[in-house]
Design an enzyme around this catalytic site. Structure first.
Site, short mmCIF file in Angstrom:
data_model
loop_
_atom_site.label_atom_id
_atom_site.label_comp_id
_atom_site.label_asym_id
_atom_site.label_seq_id
_atom_site.Cartn_x
_atom_site.Cartn_y
_atom_site.Cartn_z
N HIS A 148 -22.47 -25.38 17.65
CA HIS A 148 -23.08 -25.18 18.98
C HIS A 148 -23.44 -26.50 19.66
CE1 HIS A 148 -23.20 -20.93 18.33
NE2 HIS A 148 -24.08 -20.99 17.35
N ASP A 183 -17.31 -18.34 12.24
CA ASP A 183 -18.74 -18.03 12.26
C ASP A 183 -18.97 -16.85 13.21
OD1 ASP A 183 -21.60 -19.67 11.75
OD2 ASP A 183 -21.58 -18.55 13.63
N HIS A 185 -20.98 -16.53 15.54
CA HIS A 185 -21.29 -16.97 16.91
C HIS A 185 -20.12 -17.77 17.50
CE1 HIS A 185 -25.25 -16.63 14.85
NE2 HIS A 185 -25.64 -16.12 16.01
N ASP A 272 -22.51 -15.80 8.63
CA ASP A 272 -23.42 -14.88 9.35
C ASP A 272 -22.68 -13.68 9.92
OD1 ASP A 272 -22.18 -16.62 11.09
OD2 ASP A 272 -24.03 -17.37 12.00
ZN LIG Z 1 -23.55 -18.56 13.48
#
Ligand SMILES: [Zn+2]
Length: 330
Positions: A148, A183, A185, A272
């Site tokens: 991120h 991931d 996200h 995750d």
């Molecule tokens: Zn993540």
């Protein structure tokens, strides 16, 4: 902070224990990274941003009534033009720079943050160097995670983009490099760093951003800009996505990577997406990560695996184990 409350952190140092144990079970002996200084991070991040990260905690102490951690109370508007970098923060004030460079309330800076952040960049650089020296694969156990982190902004537990550092380093030898992010996200920082470049393909598969962090990016329509047009792909997955959905997305992503003609791969590996993750919404099982390992190995490219998220300490070691088993089978 979560839903207006101070929340217990999920990215805790104890995450490393089960991951290291999984390596040991597979006969893998970890090596400490070399100290590369700031050079690897500078290859993909703005100098002023790294100066800020390195000095913010000390400067914060000079504020009257300084709190225990650096956190923003401003979020300046920036009308992002694809492929255009923000100028350095126009103010020298620590409050202004904290608003400018820390994108949310999940990226506090404490007394030891910079030590960890720069060390994670060294781990990524050393893992890339192993592949540059001929290793078929390496694994970078980075914490904090990186995907991120934008060129000049920390977000979502991430400060320096370890996967981007590794990808940029592999470009010294390989003309075309792909980053695959599995991931849960969207890998928004990695996407942004390479968005206007045609030499690094970025592919991210993740929970639908309409209902999940980072919300503002990760949509199929984002395909790259300028020379990078066509070199970015997003594969959103629905809430509760199964192993079958997950593997379908991986197969599709691998086809894109083959078509791009990638000569080497970075895998942003987060756990995750597991059904038991405390902040996750996908339904992937532990065994599901075996399919990631198999697919990556069958792609046949040199690969640097970079650890991203995954917060259920009871399962992430087994997830890494399943990944490694799948990789060996592949
Ligand atoms: Zn993540």
């Amino acid at each position: 902070m979560r839903a207006g409350r101070l929340a217990e952190p999920t990215d805790v140092p104890q995450r490393l224990d089960p991951l290291l144990a999984a390596l040991t079970r597979h006969g893998i002996t970890p090596e400490m990274p070399q100290d590369h200084g700031r050079a690897p991070a500078l290859a993909v991040h703005a100098p002023g941003y790294l100066d800020y990260l390195a000095t913010a905690y000390q400067r914060w102490q000079d504020l009257p009534n300084a709190g225990p951690e650096v956190l923003p109370n401003l979020s300046p508007y920036w009308n992002a033009v694809p492929g255009m970098q923000r100028p350095p923060c126009p103010s020298e004030a620590i409050i202004a720079q904290t608003g400018y460079y820390l994108g949310d309330l999940a990226v506090p800076l404490g007394p030891d943050s910079w030590i960890s952040i720069i060390a994670a960049s060294h781990v990524a650089a050393s893992a890339a160097d192993a592949v540059l020296s001929g290793a078929p694969a390496s694994y970078a156990l980075c914490r904090p995670s990186g995907h991120h982190a934008r060129a000049d902004r920390a977000n979502g537990f991430c400060y320096v983009n370890n996967a981007a550092i590794a990808a940029q380093r592999l470009r010294e030898k390989f003309a075309r490099v792909a980053v695959l992010d599995v991931d849960a996200h969207h890998g928004d920082g990695t996407q942004e760093i390479f968005y206007a470049r045609g030499d690094v393909l970025t592919v991210s598969m993740h929970a639908d951003p309409k209902i999940y962090y980072p919300f503002f990016t990760g949509y199929e329509a984002e395909r790259g800009h300028g020379e990078g047009a066509g070199a970015n792909r997003n594969i959103p997955m629905p809430r509760g996505a199964s192993d079958e959905d997950f593997h379908g997305a991986i197969d599709s992503a691998l086809a894109t990577i083959r078509a791009f003609g990638a000569e080497a791969l970075i895998l942003s590996l987060g756990f995750d997406s597991h059904r038991d993750d405390p902040i996750g919404i996908l339904g992937v099982t532990t065994a599901g990560f075996g399919g990631v390992g198999r697919g990556i190995r069958q792609l046949g490219l040199p690969v640097v695996v970079v650890q991203e998220g995954g917060y259920q300490i009871e399962v992430i070691g087994d997830c890494l184990g399943a990944f490694l088993d799948g990789f060996v089978q592949g």
